[in-house]
Design a protein around this motif. Structure first.
Motif, PDB file in Angstrom:
ATOM      1  N   ASN A  52       0.833  -1.209   0.000  1.00  0.00           N
ATOM      2  CA  ASN A  52       0.000   0.000   0.000  1.00  0.00           C
ATOM      3  C   ASN A  52       0.864   1.255   0.000  1.00  0.00           C
ATOM      4  O   ASN A  52       0.570   2.222  -0.689  1.00  0.00           O
ATOM      5  CB  ASN A  52      -0.933   0.011   1.210  1.00  0.00           C
ATOM      6  CG  ASN A  52      -2.096  -0.932   1.033  1.00  0.00           C
ATOM      7  OD1 ASN A  52      -2.412  -1.316  -0.090  1.00  0.00           O
ATOM      8  ND2 ASN A  52      -2.726  -1.311   2.116  1.00  0.00           N
ATOM      9  N   ARG A  53       1.940   1.240   0.775  1.00  0.00           N
ATOM     10  CA  ARG A  53       2.830   2.417   0.826  1.00  0.00           C
ATOM     11  C   ARG A  53       3.475   2.657  -0.533  1.00  0.00           C
ATOM     12  O   ARG A  53       3.549   3.782  -1.002  1.00  0.00           O
ATOM     13  CB  ARG A  53       3.888   2.237   1.892  1.00  0.00           C
ATOM     14  CG  ARG A  53       4.802   3.443   1.964  1.00  0.00           C
ATOM     15  CD  ARG A  53       5.863   3.297   3.003  1.00  0.00           C
ATOM     16  NE  ARG A  53       6.569   4.563   3.157  1.00  0.00           N
ATOM     17  CZ  ARG A  53       7.506   4.759   4.026  1.00  0.00           C
ATOM     18  NH1 ARG A  53       7.864   3.804   4.847  1.00  0.00           N
ATOM     19  NH2 ARG A  53       8.102   5.919   4.091  1.00  0.00           N
ATOM     20  N   ARG A  60       0.977   4.220  -2.852  1.00  0.00           N
ATOM     21  CA  ARG A  60       0.696   5.627  -2.541  1.00  0.00           C
ATOM     22  C   ARG A  60       1.855   6.543  -2.909  1.00  0.00           C
ATOM     23  O   ARG A  60       1.665   7.714  -3.169  1.00  0.00           O
ATOM     24  CB  ARG A  60       0.385   5.777  -1.058  1.00  0.00           C
ATOM     25  CG  ARG A  60      -0.975   5.282  -0.697  1.00  0.00           C
ATOM     26  CD  ARG A  60      -1.346   5.710   0.713  1.00  0.00           C
ATOM     27  NE  ARG A  60      -2.647   5.204   1.039  1.00  0.00           N
ATOM     28  CZ  ARG A  60      -2.873   4.079   1.707  1.00  0.00           C
ATOM     29  NH1 ARG A  60      -1.868   3.352   2.129  1.00  0.00           N
ATOM     30  NH2 ARG A  60      -4.107   3.691   1.957  1.00  0.00           N
ATOM     31  N   MET A  61       3.071   6.016  -2.884  1.00  0.00           N
ATOM     32  CA  MET A  61       4.249   6.850  -3.139  1.00  0.00           C
ATOM     33  C   MET A  61       4.764   6.720  -4.580  1.00  0.00           C
ATOM     34  O   MET A  61       5.776   7.305  -4.924  1.00  0.00           O
ATOM     35  CB  MET A  61       5.373   6.498  -2.160  1.00  0.00           C
ATOM     36  CG  MET A  61       5.005   6.778  -0.705  1.00  0.00           C
ATOM     37  SD  MET A  61       4.499   8.470  -0.393  1.00  0.00           S
ATOM     38  CE  MET A  61       6.028   9.328  -0.590  1.00  0.00           C
ATOM     39  N   PRO A  74      -5.676  10.243   8.810  1.00  0.00           N
ATOM     40  CA  PRO A  74      -4.741  11.198   8.196  1.00  0.00           C
ATOM     41  C   PRO A  74      -5.184  12.653   8.319  1.00  0.00           C
ATOM     42  O   PRO A  74      -4.378  13.556   8.173  1.00  0.00           O
ATOM     43  CB  PRO A  74      -4.671  10.767   6.739  1.00  0.00           C
ATOM     44  CG  PRO A  74      -5.856   9.926   6.514  1.00  0.00           C
ATOM     45  CD  PRO A  74      -6.250   9.352   7.838  1.00  0.00           C
ATOM     46  N   VAL A  95       0.542   9.791   4.560  1.00  0.00           N
ATOM     47  CA  VAL A  95       0.855   8.396   4.206  1.00  0.00           C
ATOM     48  C   VAL A  95       1.266   7.621   5.443  1.00  0.00           C
ATOM     49  O   VAL A  95       0.820   6.494   5.674  1.00  0.00           O
ATOM     50  CB  VAL A  95       1.948   8.338   3.112  1.00  0.00           C
ATOM     51  CG1 VAL A  95       2.460   6.920   2.927  1.00  0.00           C
ATOM     52  CG2 VAL A  95       1.420   8.883   1.805  1.00  0.00           C
ATOM     53  N   GLY A 141       0.607  12.871  -5.005  1.00  0.00           N
ATOM     54  CA  GLY A 141      -0.362  13.386  -4.054  1.00  0.00           C
ATOM     55  C   GLY A 141      -0.157  14.845  -3.696  1.00  0.00           C
ATOM     56  O   GLY A 141      -0.847  15.379  -2.842  1.00  0.00           O
ATOM     57  N   VAL A 197      -1.780   6.816   7.628  1.00  0.00           N
ATOM     58  CA  VAL A 197      -2.572   5.702   7.093  1.00  0.00           C
ATOM     59  C   VAL A 197      -1.875   4.372   7.385  1.00  0.00           C
ATOM     60  O   VAL A 197      -2.511   3.402   7.782  1.00  0.00           O
ATOM     61  CB  VAL A 197      -2.817   5.881   5.580  1.00  0.00           C
ATOM     62  CG1 VAL A 197      -3.388   4.622   4.965  1.00  0.00           C
ATOM     63  CG2 VAL A 197      -3.744   7.060   5.341  1.00  0.00           C
ATOM     64  N   GLU A 198      -0.552   4.322   7.217  1.00  0.00           N
ATOM     65  CA  GLU A 198       0.197   3.098   7.497  1.00  0.00           C
ATOM     66  C   GLU A 198       0.081   2.680   8.954  1.00  0.00           C
ATOM     67  O   GLU A 198       0.035   1.500   9.272  1.00  0.00           O
ATOM     68  CB  GLU A 198       1.676   3.290   7.159  1.00  0.00           C
ATOM     69  CG  GLU A 198       1.976   3.265   5.701  1.00  0.00           C
ATOM     70  CD  GLU A 198       3.446   3.493   5.432  1.00  0.00           C
ATOM     71  OE1 GLU A 198       4.238   3.616   6.383  1.00  0.00           O
ATOM     72  OE2 GLU A 198       3.791   3.543   4.251  1.00  0.00           O
ATOM     73  N   ILE A 234      -4.715  12.699  -0.261  1.00  0.00           N
ATOM     74  CA  ILE A 234      -4.623  11.249  -0.107  1.00  0.00           C
ATOM     75  C   ILE A 234      -6.035  10.683  -0.156  1.00  0.00           C
ATOM     76  O   ILE A 234      -6.985  11.349   0.242  1.00  0.00           O
ATOM     77  CB  ILE A 234      -3.902  10.846   1.204  1.00  0.00           C
ATOM     78  CG1 ILE A 234      -3.554   9.365   1.189  1.00  0.00           C
ATOM     79  CG2 ILE A 234      -4.738  11.218   2.419  1.00  0.00           C
ATOM     80  CD1 ILE A 234      -2.581   8.964   2.279  1.00  0.00           C
ATOM     81  N   ARG A 249       1.831  15.547   2.875  1.00  0.00           N
ATOM     82  CA  ARG A 249       1.529  14.314   2.138  1.00  0.00           C
ATOM     83  C   ARG A 249       2.258  13.126   2.768  1.00  0.00           C
ATOM     84  O   ARG A 249       1.672  12.064   2.970  1.00  0.00           O
ATOM     85  CB  ARG A 249       1.925  14.488   0.669  1.00  0.00           C
ATOM     86  CG  ARG A 249       1.950  13.228  -0.151  1.00  0.00           C
ATOM     87  CD  ARG A 249       0.623  12.529  -0.252  1.00  0.00           C
ATOM     88  NE  ARG A 249       0.841  11.290  -1.000  1.00  0.00           N
ATOM     89  CZ  ARG A 249      -0.069  10.498  -1.438  1.00  0.00           C
ATOM     90  NH1 ARG A 249      -1.322  10.788  -1.233  1.00  0.00           N
ATOM     91  NH2 ARG A 249       0.234   9.411  -2.090  1.00  0.00           N
ATOM     92  N   ILE A 250       3.522  13.317   3.116  1.00  0.00           N
ATOM     93  CA  ILE A 250       4.286  12.238   3.761  1.00  0.00           C
ATOM     94  C   ILE A 250       3.669  11.905   5.116  1.00  0.00           C
ATOM     95  O   ILE A 250       3.519  10.739   5.479  1.00  0.00           O
ATOM     96  CB  ILE A 250       5.770  12.632   3.888  1.00  0.00           C
ATOM     97  CG1 ILE A 250       6.403  12.691   2.490  1.00  0.00           C
ATOM     98  CG2 ILE A 250       6.521  11.655   4.787  1.00  0.00           C
ATOM     99  CD1 ILE A 250       7.766  13.318   2.445  1.00  0.00           C
TER     100      ILE A 250
END
Length: 175
Positions: free
Chosen positions: A63-64, A67-68, A156, A147, A82, A150-151, A101, A143-144
């Motif tokens: 997932n990470r 997203r990245m 978020p 993420v 993002g 969420v992890e 996100i 944005r970081i």
């Protein structure tokens, strides 16, 4: 079944199973003909074995990583997914950098089974307030942070320690 489809071409009598999926920008595709493998069940068995062998060597993105991943259609001069620039206009007088996100929304039971249940969370950094470089830097940091939240299973949208503490307190009382 995942990544395997039936191809029935009655016109030429070439019936087969098609394995087709992508990993890391590379497409894996192979056809397993009924005639070559002695019937549709045998061809399906070989197709499943091929798919499973390739998937074991080339696992899906986490997932990470998804997203990245930097997309091909990103804005010029932007390397972090993002985060994007919105030109001055009706909604933003001076232009803005936005961190965005998408997160999955829990099923409420009233939506169709095929509809993706997601919501977008954004945070805007106005260039008039921060300046272009600072607004962009803040959007990238946000944005970081989103993420990572969420992890870690956090919300978020919550930024301040007080908001996080209140959310945890409310979550504890619901259980």
């Amino acid at each position: 079944m995942y990544a395997i489809n039936r191809v029935d071409a009655d016109r030429h009598g070439q019936n087969a199973w098609l394995v087709n999926f992508s990993r890391g920008g590379k497409t894996f595709q192979m056809t397993f003909s009924d005639g070559t493998y002695g019937g549709d069940e045998q061809a399906l068995t070989v197709a499943e074995a091929y798919r499973d062998a390739v998937l074991s060597v080339v696992p899906p993105l986490t997932n990470r990583d998804m997203r990245m991943q930097v997309r091909k259609n990103r804005s010029a001069g932007r390397s972090l997914p993002g985060v994007y620039y919105v030109q001055p206009g009706k909604h933003y007088k001076d232009g803005s950098w936005i961190a965005r996100i998408e997160v999955q929304v829990e099923d409420q039971g009233n939506a169709s089974a095929t509809k993706r249940r997601r919501k977008a969370i954004t945070r805007t950094f106005n260039i008039g307030k921060y300046g272009n470089d600072e607004a962009r830097r803040l959007a990238e940091e946000e944005r970081i942070r989103m993420v990572l939240a969420v992890e870690n299973g956090d919300e978020p949208a919550l930024r301040s320690p007080d908001a996080v503490a209140l959310n945890q307190k409310l979550s504890a009382t619901e259980e």
